[in-house]
Design a protein around this motif. Sequence first.
Motif, PDB file in Angstrom:
ATOM      1  N   GLY A 150       0.820  -1.204   0.000  1.00 50.51           N
ATOM      2  CA  GLY A 150       0.000   0.000   0.000  1.00 50.51           C
ATOM      3  C   GLY A 150       0.857   1.258   0.000  1.00 50.51           C
ATOM      4  N   ASP A 151       1.939   1.264   0.804  1.00 47.83           N
ATOM      5  CA  ASP A 151       2.825   2.429   0.822  1.00 47.83           C
ATOM      6  C   ASP A 151       3.447   2.678  -0.549  1.00 47.83           C
ATOM      7  N   PHE A 152       3.901   1.589  -1.201  1.00 53.56           N
ATOM      8  CA  PHE A 152       4.531   1.754  -2.511  1.00 53.56           C
ATOM      9  C   PHE A 152       3.506   2.222  -3.549  1.00 53.56           C
ATOM     10  N   THR A 153       2.294   1.675  -3.456  1.00 50.89           N
ATOM     11  CA  THR A 153       1.237   2.083  -4.393  1.00 50.89           C
ATOM     12  C   THR A 153       0.895   3.556  -4.216  1.00 50.89           C
ATOM     13  N   TYR A 154       0.812   3.993  -2.963  1.00 49.51           N
ATOM     14  CA  TYR A 154       0.526   5.400  -2.679  1.00 49.51           C
ATOM     15  C   TYR A 154       1.614   6.303  -3.282  1.00 49.51           C
ATOM     16  N   ALA A 155       2.882   5.900  -3.075  1.00 48.06           N
ATOM     17  CA  ALA A 155       3.991   6.702  -3.615  1.00 48.06           C
ATOM     18  C   ALA A 155       3.971   6.705  -5.145  1.00 48.06           C
ATOM     19  N   TRP A 156       3.632   5.570  -5.754  1.00 48.03           N
ATOM     20  CA  TRP A 156       3.592   5.482  -7.217  1.00 48.03           C
ATOM     21  C   TRP A 156       2.572   6.461  -7.789  1.00 48.03           C
ATOM     22  N   TYR A 157       1.361   6.449  -7.173  1.00 46.80           N
ATOM     23  CA  TYR A 157       0.325   7.355  -7.673  1.00 46.80           C
ATOM     24  C   TYR A 157       0.680   8.822  -7.398  1.00 46.80           C
ATOM     25  N   ALA A 158       1.266   9.089  -6.229  1.00 50.69           N
ATOM     26  CA  ALA A 158       1.544  10.482  -5.864  1.00 50.69           C
ATOM     27  C   ALA A 158       2.761  11.029  -6.592  1.00 50.69           C
ATOM     28  N   ARG A 159       3.831  10.221  -6.735  1.00 54.62           N
ATOM     29  CA  ARG A 159       5.083  10.734  -7.299  1.00 54.62           C
ATOM     30  C   ARG A 159       5.169  10.546  -8.812  1.00 54.62           C
ATOM     31  N   TYR A 160       4.718   9.385  -9.297  1.00 58.05           N
ATOM     32  CA  TYR A 160       4.893   9.094 -10.719  1.00 58.05           C
ATOM     33  C   TYR A 160       3.695   9.547 -11.542  1.00 58.05           C
ATOM     34  N   LEU A 161       2.476   9.254 -11.020  1.00 51.86           N
ATOM     35  CA  LEU A 161       1.282   9.602 -11.778  1.00 51.86           C
ATOM     36  C   LEU A 161       0.702  10.959 -11.375  1.00 51.86           C
ATOM     37  N   ASP A 162       1.232  11.531 -10.282  1.00 54.27           N
ATOM     38  CA  ASP A 162       0.732  12.812  -9.772  1.00 54.27           C
ATOM     39  C   ASP A 162      -0.780  12.766  -9.586  1.00 54.27           C
ATOM     40  N   ASN A 163      -1.237  11.659  -9.006  1.00 52.55           N
ATOM     41  CA  ASN A 163      -2.667  11.415  -8.801  1.00 52.55           C
ATOM     42  C   ASN A 163      -2.925  11.363  -7.296  1.00 52.55           C
ATOM     43  N   SER A 164      -3.744  12.291  -6.791  1.00 52.00           N
ATOM     44  CA  SER A 164      -4.052  12.327  -5.359  1.00 52.00           C
ATOM     45  C   SER A 164      -5.531  12.110  -5.096  1.00 52.00           C
ATOM     46  N   SER A 165      -6.183  11.324  -5.963  1.00 46.80           N
ATOM     47  CA  SER A 165      -7.616  11.057  -5.803  1.00 46.80           C
ATOM     48  C   SER A 165      -7.869  10.276  -4.518  1.00 46.80           C
ATOM     49  N   TYR A 166      -9.127  10.381  -4.030  1.00 47.95           N
ATOM     50  CA  TYR A 166      -9.503   9.672  -2.799  1.00 47.95           C
ATOM     51  C   TYR A 166     -10.942   9.186  -2.945  1.00 47.95           C
ATOM     52  N   PRO A 167     -11.193   7.917  -2.683  1.00 48.04           N
ATOM     53  CA  PRO A 167     -10.257   6.860  -2.255  1.00 48.04           C
ATOM     54  C   PRO A 167      -9.301   6.481  -3.373  1.00 48.04           C
ATOM     55  N   ALA A 168      -8.135   5.987  -2.948  1.00 44.00           N
ATOM     56  CA  ALA A 168      -7.095   5.604  -3.895  1.00 44.00           C
ATOM     57  C   ALA A 168      -6.864   4.101  -3.812  1.00 44.00           C
ATOM     58  N   PRO A 169      -6.214   3.519  -4.832  1.00 45.00           N
ATOM     59  CA  PRO A 169      -5.905   2.076  -4.775  1.00 45.00           C
ATOM     60  C   PRO A 169      -5.122   1.682  -3.533  1.00 45.00           C
ATOM     61  N   LEU A 207     -17.069   6.069   3.510  1.00 45.08           N
ATOM     62  CA  LEU A 207     -16.927   4.716   4.042  1.00 45.08           C
ATOM     63  C   LEU A 207     -15.455   4.378   4.311  1.00 45.08           C
ATOM     64  N   VAL A 208     -14.593   4.772   3.368  1.00 38.90           N
ATOM     65  CA  VAL A 208     -13.167   4.506   3.535  1.00 38.90           C
ATOM     66  C   VAL A 208     -12.605   5.306   4.703  1.00 38.90           C
ATOM     67  N   ALA A 209     -12.980   6.589   4.763  1.00 42.18           N
ATOM     68  CA  ALA A 209     -12.456   7.448   5.814  1.00 42.18           C
ATOM     69  C   ALA A 209     -12.885   6.969   7.198  1.00 42.18           C
ATOM     70  N   ILE A 210     -14.114   6.478   7.319  1.00 39.75           N
ATOM     71  CA  ILE A 210     -14.598   5.983   8.606  1.00 39.75           C
ATOM     72  C   ILE A 210     -13.980   4.625   8.940  1.00 39.75           C
ATOM     73  N   SER A 211     -13.651   3.845   7.911  1.00 41.01           N
ATOM     74  CA  SER A 211     -13.109   2.503   8.148  1.00 41.01           C
ATOM     75  C   SER A 211     -11.776   2.548   8.894  1.00 41.01           C
ATOM     76  N   TYR A 212     -10.957   3.558   8.630  1.00 39.87           N
ATOM     77  CA  TYR A 212      -9.645   3.633   9.282  1.00 39.87           C
ATOM     78  C   TYR A 212      -9.763   3.764  10.806  1.00 39.87           C
ATOM     79  N   PRO A 213     -10.528   4.717  11.355  1.00 34.50           N
ATOM     80  CA  PRO A 213     -10.641   4.769  12.815  1.00 34.50           C
ATOM     81  C   PRO A 213     -11.344   3.557  13.408  1.00 34.50           C
ATOM     82  N   VAL A 214     -12.256   2.951  12.656  1.00 36.15           N
ATOM     83  CA  VAL A 214     -12.910   1.736  13.168  1.00 36.15           C
ATOM     84  C   VAL A 214     -11.888   0.620  13.330  1.00 36.15           C
ATOM     85  N   ILE A 215     -11.039   0.431  12.317  1.00 37.47           N
ATOM     86  CA  ILE A 215     -10.003  -0.603  12.415  1.00 37.47           C
ATOM     87  C   ILE A 215      -9.039  -0.286  13.548  1.00 37.47           C
ATOM     88  N   ASP A 216      -8.671   0.992  13.672  1.00 33.57           N
ATOM     89  CA  ASP A 216      -7.769   1.375  14.769  1.00 33.57           C
ATOM     90  C   ASP A 216      -8.394   1.073  16.132  1.00 33.57           C
TER      91      ASP A 216
END
Length: 486
Positions: A75-94, A160-169
């Motif tokens: 997930g970290d590498f995918t985030y960096a790929w989209y942010a650094r290489y594709l310049d894509n900051s959409s949310y939710p992201a892969p 749903l994605v944004a709420i899922s993170y604190p629920v998992i935490d």
Amino acid sequence: MRRATVPPWCWYLAFSAAAVIGYFQTPDTWVQTVCYDTIAASGVVAMVVGVRRNGGAAVRLWLMFAACQLIAVCGDFTYAWYARYLDNSSYPAPADAFYLAAGVLEVVVLILVLRRRLPARDAAGVIEALIIAGAFALIAWVYLMKPVTQSSDFTIAGKLVAISYPVIDLLLLALLARMLVGGGARNGAFRLLAAGMTSYLAADYAWALTDHFEFEAGTFASHLMDAGYLLAFVLYGAAGLHPGIRTLAEPVQVAGQRFSRWRFVLLTTATMIAPLLLAAQAWRNDNRVTDAGAIVLGCVGMFVLVVTRMAGLIRQIERQASILGRQTEELTELAQRDQLTGLANRRAWERALPLALEHARRDGTVLTLAVIDLDHFKHFNDRYGHQAGDRLLKEAAAAWMSGLRGSDVLARYGGEEFTLIVPDGGAQAAALLDRLRPLTPSGQTFSAGFAVWNGEESPDALFARADAALYDAKGAGRNRVAVAAA
């Protein structure tokens, strides 16, 4: 003298900690991404290598736990790929799919580990874990979840994605609390795993709260929060290399745990979160509490859980007091009983005689004290052995007791010598003793001397007269009863 070898997990922890410190010097480029993912992946590799080498009953579970961390690295590498290489900051992201999958799988694995580690029912541990998780659930709702539900900047999927993170935490926090308040030894692997979970949750909450309060984290603050995640990966890897991982998922004893000071502090802190949150909102909003409903619900929930835990502690104390009372009674009984014959021992007799004299004085009745001695007991022991002698003492005591009244007190004074208190006995004590003599087992006889209390003499003086009469009976040829002179 052999030098102590440093275990592999210590080497890994030291080198990885140095690498995390070095991470603070990386620029915000692909170099930073490569360094971050390399350190994180090393934790995955260390856990896999350590778990396979150390073995144990839960190897598959720990390998699944390592897989959770590998998914997070992806997930970290995918985030960096989209942010650094594709310049894509959409949310939710892969990358969110990787992060959420890793979190859900980690929750499942930890539940399975705790089911193996804590198989017995432990309502107290569950309640304490709920108190801790409930306190943070209130914070998560007020600062992380409620703002998302009210925001128009997110799509439904984004919410749903944004709420899922604190629920998992919150689920991970509840499982961590359950681990900490559960029973069992806290070996090195346990401490490393708990420290890793704490570091991960601290970093996750730091990022989430920074985003909520719109705090612009600088390079150092950003690196510091990244370091929390990296330390979690490193600590997980060290836990896998630690030999204690073999027994970390084995069943432990949870009954009879002491309510320690650190647990008291932890639970007190958790219960204070709701009123502190109330005070904070009132202070910031001119005495207006925007989340009064949630805070009231949280306070009520905390109160119910704390009262339930207190009730459990009271029941535990009552059970322990009951057990202690029974043990005290048993010890008192044992302290007053002769182990061989089951009769009252000398200590009990020395307490009973003054009480019997006091009752005789108060009621105006006659009391007789007799001293009994088995004839030629030493010769019997020498001829048949000490086991036979012990058996004779035991059988003689049982036989004599069968011929006594309930109010008579027969005690073993020492060796083959016995004492007998006969309330309302008087001169009839001689007839009573003559009836007991034929009851003596194994063809043995006894000699006895008795004295009638004159109403004034001390217990020692009364015993001395009865003992002198015993020696008169022995001197007269044994197997007889003699009365003491008045």
